[in-house]
Design an enzyme around this catalytic site. Structure first.
Site, short mmCIF file in Angstrom:
data_model
loop_
_atom_site.label_atom_id
_atom_site.label_comp_id
_atom_site.label_asym_id
_atom_site.label_seq_id
_atom_site.Cartn_x
_atom_site.Cartn_y
_atom_site.Cartn_z
N ASP A 90 0.84 -1.20 0.00
CA ASP A 90 0.00 0.00 0.00
C ASP A 90 0.88 1.25 0.00
OD1 ASP A 90 -2.29 1.89 1.04
OD2 ASP A 90 -3.29 -0.01 0.63
N ASP A 91 0.31 2.34 0.42
CA ASP A 91 0.94 3.67 0.41
C ASP A 91 2.31 3.65 1.10
OD1 ASP A 91 1.26 6.38 0.28
OD2 ASP A 91 -0.53 6.87 1.44
N ARG B 183 -5.97 16.33 3.39
CA ARG B 183 -4.93 15.32 3.63
C ARG B 183 -3.58 15.79 3.06
NH1 ARG B 183 -3.78 9.03 2.16
NH2 ARG B 183 -3.56 8.28 4.27
N LYS C 176 -4.10 -0.85 -6.75
CA LYS C 176 -5.15 -0.20 -5.94
C LYS C 176 -5.10 1.29 -6.26
CE LYS C 176 -6.43 0.51 -1.05
NZ LYS C 176 -6.01 0.20 0.33
N TRP C 177 -6.16 1.79 -6.88
CA TRP C 177 -6.22 3.18 -7.35
C TRP C 177 -7.00 4.00 -6.32
CZ3 TRP C 177 -5.13 4.92 -12.67
CH2 TRP C 177 -5.46 6.26 -12.87
N ASP C 178 -6.26 4.79 -5.56
CA ASP C 178 -6.87 5.52 -4.44
C ASP C 178 -7.16 6.96 -4.83
OD1 ASP C 178 -7.77 5.91 -1.85
OD2 ASP C 178 -5.89 5.28 -0.89
N MET C 179 -8.00 7.64 -4.06
CA MET C 179 -8.34 9.06 -4.29
C MET C 179 -8.90 9.58 -2.98
SD MET C 179 -10.75 11.46 -4.84
CE MET C 179 -11.32 12.71 -5.91
N CYS D 3 -10.56 2.72 -4.91
CA CYS D 3 -10.55 3.09 -3.50
C CYS D 3 -10.65 4.60 -3.44
CB CYS D 3 -9.24 2.62 -2.86
SG CYS D 3 -9.11 3.08 -1.12
N ASP E 132 -12.87 2.15 4.76
CA ASP E 132 -11.70 2.07 5.63
C ASP E 132 -12.07 1.49 6.99
OD1 ASP E 132 -9.81 2.93 3.89
OD2 ASP E 132 -9.74 4.99 4.62
C1 DGJ Z 1 -7.01 5.39 2.01
C2 DGJ Z 1 -7.37 3.96 1.75
O1 DGJ Z 1 -8.75 3.78 1.91
C3 DGJ Z 1 -6.55 3.05 2.64
O2 DGJ Z 1 -6.93 1.72 2.43
C4 DGJ Z 1 -5.11 3.25 2.35
O3 DGJ Z 1 -4.81 2.83 1.05
C5 DGJ Z 1 -4.74 4.71 2.54
N1 DGJ Z 1 -5.60 5.57 1.78
C6 DGJ Z 1 -3.32 4.95 2.14
O4 DGJ Z 1 -2.98 6.27 2.21
#
Ligand code: DGJ
Length: 724
Positions: free
Chosen positions: A360-361, A437, A470-473, A520, A542
């Site tokens: 992850d991140d 954030r 995993k494409w987050d935002m 995500c 989350d």
């Molecule tokens: C938000 C996501 O929902 C989490 O699962 C995780 O990937 C964090 N971001 C990482 O910054």
């Protein structure tokens, strides 16, 4: 079999389950006549009488006649006093639009939507109605499709400026549905971070009610969806109509009871702050909306949506395919890791039988916390000295696939990218930037930004050999302004952002057809039918607490099938709630989606690790039933302290039941849970108890579910039809 019948001025879209009927009124006004369970044929006299029209069938818009007419794509300003679906400002400053039908074409195939995700499939009948406003020259193409296998109609509108002067579109919804009475209750899904998609149900009253987003994403707070159910209707009985938008940006979904006791529901791009310039010859395509009808209660509507997405929206590559059981590093390590730590977590995951390890991140730039580096997609050599390639290879050497996290639409002010391209983010010159954030948002409407994102993601996938992304935002929009658009086009920024995002996703999924993309957005903040066209699964929330997850996954299942719902077993005390729930309950709940883990397996006891091995085997064995079976909600966590749901195989030979209770009830009898979806004539053996019951008794009497004591007791039962 889907068909379109044209007779007596009617357009009747029909398949084995439903009918959707429109009528061309004299003069070309398009009326809406019926939407619901299939009808053999329709006599428009009812409509005319109901709407106060003369019985001889004549019709004129005089005397405010439009106000009573059920309409297909209405606008305000010419006698219809309800909210309209379309508002266009003409060169003379006026905003009324008077659409009259010009042509109707039955199409050979359903056309794709320019730049937007939409349902697809050959097994459908498609219709295009073209209407025109003589005053401005505006043309509106209404496109419809009905599939053979779904109780659904999908529709969208394409606006073309066929006049000689510029037009400004300030509202272009995708769908209007006029219903002849207002005896409905409104169901919506709303929430916030860590409590996405709670189910709300309320009476319909005069005035606009509904949900919307202006966050730049469909949002954590509301889903682009509404349903109308009869007041006495339940999960398994009664008429229901649901509307969902295949779109991931700002939206509005509203319904109003009218002064005449009818109802009007609408869904589309949110018109607040929306203003789209349409120069002569230019076109604007609205997102597609899906209408699903059920006369078997809310559950029937949900299964209608599930089938529509599964058969006609989700990426083909992943349909009816097992999904890798994954372990994600986020709650195991957060930003605190190096190569050795990740490899040792991955080794423990491999020992459990997991199939995919996701980093992850925290792997790029100098990202030791969330304050820096978004946009600097170069590996952090302090943590991963061998680069992404070596880590990926070491994980693969353990027999696992390797997956990686990115947040490609974002930029940290503290980044090399920002220093090089401060104008690449959304911002209003002269105003202070507002971070969320600690980050700003890239202007995805820009071609150079799109190229950068495609290149960054492609390079990351190539360097790491990752088979999952995993494409987050992680933030809402603010300071909405684009450096590349003139003042009169700033009202286009949020929609241009979405078009840019979709263009990027399209390029990436084509370039990397074998990569599994998981969506995500701070959990489930952009979990919508728009993105599911590109990503077959979405991290649902989350909040990984098993009890909270019961509510979140229950609400999510209103609209989306388990194959789309990212659900993981996490550690206790839970990192979001501090609550300790039993391992078997965390497992039971995570079985309700694409199964995985969000914990450090090295921190578990040998007994727990052994239990996890059994869980992975069970999750894998039951995966096709869980992900692709028909989903039935049995007991709602929004109505009591129990949750129950089940999946039933298409041939009704197998089923999986999950029951969870928040707290034990001393001095009470074990609950009886009435099952659904079984074959009443078949007999089923409950594997865990060995007992055999008739399908009819399980559905009418229920199954006794002896739950243990304490917090969050649960059971998971497998049922199999017995050969007679
Ligand atoms: C938000 C996501 O929902 C989490 O699962 C995780 O990937 C964090 N971001 C990482 O910054």
């Amino acid at each position: 079999m889907a068909e379109i019948i044209r007779e007596d001025g009617l357009f009747h879209l029909r398949n084995d389950a439903i009918s959707y009927v429109m009528r061309e009124m004299p003069g070309g006004v398009l009326a809406h006549l019926y939407a619901g369970p299939r009808l053999a044929r329709v006599n428009a006299a009812n409509l005319l009488a109901h709407a106060g029209m003369p019985a001889d069938g004549t019709f004129s818009v005089q005397e405010m006649a439009l106000d009573k007419l059920p309409r297909e794509y209405p606008s305000f300003g010419l006698g219809d006093m309800r909210e309209g679906a379309l508002t266009v400002r003409a060169a003379d400053g006026t905003t009324a639009v008077d659409l009259r039908l010009e042509t109707a074409e039955i199409l050979e195939t359903k056309p794709a939507l320019e730049g937007l995700p939409a349902t697809f499939g050959d097994d459908c009948a498609a219709l295009r109605l073209t209407l025109k406003d003589a005053h401005t020259g505006l043309k509106v193409e209404l496109n419809y499709a009905i599939y053979d296998d779904c109780p659904a109609v999908v529709r969208s509108a394409r606006l073309v400026n066929g006049g000689e002067a510029p037009l400004t579109v300030t509202r272009a919804f995708s769908l209007c549905l006029d219903l002849p009475d207002d005896d409905w209750q409104l169901i919506t899904l709303s929430g916030g971070w860590a409590r996405e998609r709670s189910v709300y149900r309320r009476a319909l009253v005069p005035g606009e009610q509904g949900v919307s987003s202006r966050n730049g994403a469909s949002s954590l707070q509301a889903s682009p969806f509404l349903a109308l159910a009869r007041p006495q209707g339940t999960e398994s009985a009664g008429e229901v109509v649901g509307a969902a938008l295949i779109y991931s940006g700002n939206f509005t979904a509203t319904v109003a009871a009218t002064q005449y006791g009818a109802a009007r529901a609408q869904i589309g791009i949110n018109d607040r702050d929306f203003a789209w310039q349409l120069l002569p010859g230019e076109a604007l395509q609205t997102p597609e909306a899906a209408l699903v009808f059920s006369d078997a209660g809310i559950g029937g509507m949900s299964r209608g949506f599930h089938r529509l997405w599964q058969n006609h929206l989700l990426p083909r590559r992943w349909m009816n395919r097992p999904r890798p059981i994954l372990l994600n590093s986020w709650e195991a390590a957060y930003f605190d890791f190096d190569e050795e730590k990740l490899v040792s977590i991955a080794a423990a995951a491999a020992e459990m039988g997991a199939e995919l390890f996701v980093m992850d991140d925290g792997w790029f730039g100098r990202r030791d916390d969330d304050t820096t580096s978004l946009g600097d997609w170069d590996v952090d050599a302090r943590k991963l000295p061998g680069g992404l390639g070596r880590l990926g290879d070491r994980v693969r050497a353990l027999g696992l696939q390797f997956g990686i996290w990115m947040e490609p639409e974002m930029i940290s002010p503290e980044s090399e990218l920002y220093r090089a391209h401060p104008d690449w983010c959304l911002r209003i010159p002269g105003r202070e930037d507002i971070t969320g954030r600690h980050q700003l948002i890239l202007d995805m409407g820009r071609a150079d930004v799109q190229d950068f994102v495609v290149e960054s993601v492609s390079r990351t996938l190539r360097d790491s050999g990752a088979s999952y992304l995993k494409w987050d935002m992680n933030r809402n929009f603010s300071n909405i302004g684009s450096a590349v658009l003139p003042p009169e086009r700033q009202g286009e920024v949020p929609h241009r952002y979405m078009l840019g995002l979709y263009a990027v996703m399209e390029r990436l999924v084509r370039a990397f057809p074998d990569v599994l993309f998981e969506g995500c957005s701070s959990g489930g903040g952009r979990f919508d039918a728009g993105l599911l066209y590109y990503v077959p699964q979405y991290w649902c929330s989350d909040d990984t607490d098993a009890l909270r997850r019961c509510r979140i996954q229950y609400g999510t299942s209103m609209l989306f099938p388990p194959s789309t719902i990212g659900a993981h077993v996490s550690a206790v005390p839970n990192h979001q709630t501090g609550v300790v729930t039993p391992l078997e309950t965390r497992f039971a709940v995570a079985l309700g989606g694409t199964f995985g883990y969000e914990l450090d397996p090295r921190a578990l006891s040998p007994e727990e690790r052994e239990a996890l091995r059994g869980q992975v085997a069970f999750a894998s064995e039951t995966q096709m039933l869980r992900l692709y079976g028909d989903f039935y909600r049995l007991v709602s966590p929004f109505e009591g302290d129990m949750t129950a749901w089940m999946s039933v195989s298409a041939d009704r030979a197998e089923a999986l039941l999950t029951v969870v209770r928040d707290l034990s009830h001393p001095n009470s009898m074990p609950p009886m849970v009435r099952l659904q979806g079984l074959d009443a004539a078949k007999r089923y053996r409950v594997r865990e108890t060995g007992e055999v019951y008739g399908g009819d008794e399980l559905m009418r009497i229920g199954l006794c579910c002896p739950l243990g004591n304490g917090i969050a007791a649960s059971l998971v039962y497998r049922l199999a039809a017995v050969e007679e």
